[in-house]
Design an enzyme around this catalytic site. Structure first.
Site, PDB file in Angstrom:
ATOM      1  N   CYS A 176       0.867  -1.178   0.000  1.00  0.00           N
ATOM      2  CA  CYS A 176       0.000   0.000   0.000  1.00  0.00           C
ATOM      3  C   CYS A 176       0.909   1.235   0.000  1.00  0.00           C
ATOM      4  CB  CYS A 176      -0.856  -0.040   1.268  1.00  0.00           C
ATOM      5  SG  CYS A 176      -1.887   1.408   1.525  1.00  0.00           S
ATOM      6  N   ASN A 177       0.788   2.039  -1.028  1.00  0.00           N
ATOM      7  CA  ASN A 177       1.620   3.258  -1.098  1.00  0.00           C
ATOM      8  C   ASN A 177       1.334   4.191   0.071  1.00  0.00           C
ATOM      9  OD1 ASN A 177       2.799   3.589  -4.204  1.00  0.00           O
ATOM     10  ND2 ASN A 177       0.994   2.308  -4.067  1.00  0.00           N
TER      11      ASN A 177
ATOM     12  N   CYS B 264      -0.890   3.859  -6.430  1.00  0.00           N
ATOM     13  CA  CYS B 264      -1.783   3.201  -5.469  1.00  0.00           C
ATOM     14  C   CYS B 264      -1.966   1.781  -5.978  1.00  0.00           C
ATOM     15  CB  CYS B 264      -3.122   3.935  -5.437  1.00  0.00           C
ATOM     16  SG  CYS B 264      -4.414   3.066  -4.517  1.00  0.00           S
TER      17      CYS B 264
ATOM     18  N   HIS C 197      -4.294  -0.237  -5.724  1.00  0.00           N
ATOM     19  CA  HIS C 197      -5.630  -0.527  -6.281  1.00  0.00           C
ATOM     20  C   HIS C 197      -5.703  -0.184  -7.776  1.00  0.00           C
ATOM     21  CE1 HIS C 197      -6.939  -0.645  -2.077  1.00  0.00           C
ATOM     22  NE2 HIS C 197      -8.142  -1.042  -2.465  1.00  0.00           N
TER      23      HIS C 197
END
Ligand code: DGL
Length: 262
Positions: free
Chosen positions: A73-74, A183, A185
């Protein structure tokens, strides 16, 4: 020791894009993945909230006997990894927007970055941009709402495409030739992004680089799993199991995907 799993966590389903690269590069490794979807999006939270959630996920992975932790996760990396490295006796691999390769290869010297508010606001993101993108114009865009849409399973919906069009128009008008997905996602938006972006704009994310770094660190500490007869991948979500499963087709056949309150 080497048989112990690699622990991976994200604010939700996005880090499965990183898990996939890790599994491709190191097919003999066991893994445990935590999707903290109940607390997504992290990008809208304060730095202290992101830190507390990252601590919670880390302690659970340590309790589950992981040998190394990938912060997939960034937002959690840019806001919490320095603290985690200082306070826990385990190796951490983080993920940051791939500004460096984009800056290196950009011909127009103009690079777009799509990331969460939490990542764009972090000092780590700013120091990386300053150190690796001197002389490059960076166009930042917060992906407000995108994580929630992806968590709902709407990555390919028409309204998601409309939001992306609105977010990307200004940087496209400025002449970017690289779009950095900051990101984990966002790789799930690539099919829609390919419809929107002109052919010459290159999309870049950090999943492969993280897998490479994970392998290098496992090697350095002699932690590589060289013989694994029975692969074991466990995925835990504190929200909707069916949604997480939908991000793991076709890998779900060989994985356990369960609800866990954490
Ligand atoms: N996958 C997370 C990231 O890479 C999403 C953050 C969020 O939940 O806002 O930043």
């Amino acid at each position: 020791m080497n048989n112990r799993p690699i622990g991976i966590f994200d604010s939700g389903v996005g880090g499965t894009s990183v898990w996939r690269e890790i599994n491709k590069m190191m097919p003999l490794e066991n893994t445990i993945y935590l999707a903290d979807s109940i607390n997504a999006p992290y990008g809208e939270k304060s730095q202290n909230e992101i830190l507390q959630l990252s601590i919670k996920n880390t302690e659970l992975l340590i309790a589950k006997k992981c040998k190394l932790i990938v912060v997939a996760c960034n937002t959690a990396t840019t806001n919490a990894i320095a603290y985690l490295r200082q306070h826990y006796d385990i190796q951490f691999i983080g993920i940051e927007p791939a500004i460096k390769p984009a800056a290196l290869y950009s011909k127009s010297r103009k690079v777009g970055v799509l990331a969460t508010k939490g990542t764009l606001a972090s000092s780590l993101f700013h120091s990386t941009s300053e150190n690796h993108a001197a002389g490059i114009e960076i166009f930042e865009q917060e992906g407000k709402g995108l994580v929630t849409l992806i968590e709902q399973g709407d990555a390919r919906a028409n309204f998601t495409k409309q939001i992306l069009l609105k977010y990307l128009k200004p940087m496209l008008e400025q002449g970017i030739d690289y779009l950095v997905l900051g990101c984990t996602h966002y790789p799930y938006l690539i099919p829609v992004l390919e419809e929107i972006l002109p052919k010459h704009v290159v999309i870049i994310d950090s999943g492969k680089a993280v897998a490479k770094q994970t392998k290098a660190i496992l090697n350095r500490y002699n932690l590589i799993n060289t013989k694994n007869a029975s692969k074991n991948h466990q995925f835990f979500t504190n929200s909707n199991v069916e949604i997480l499963k939908s991000f793991l087709v076709p890998e779900q056949q060989q994985s356990q995907i369960k609800y866990l309150s954490f």
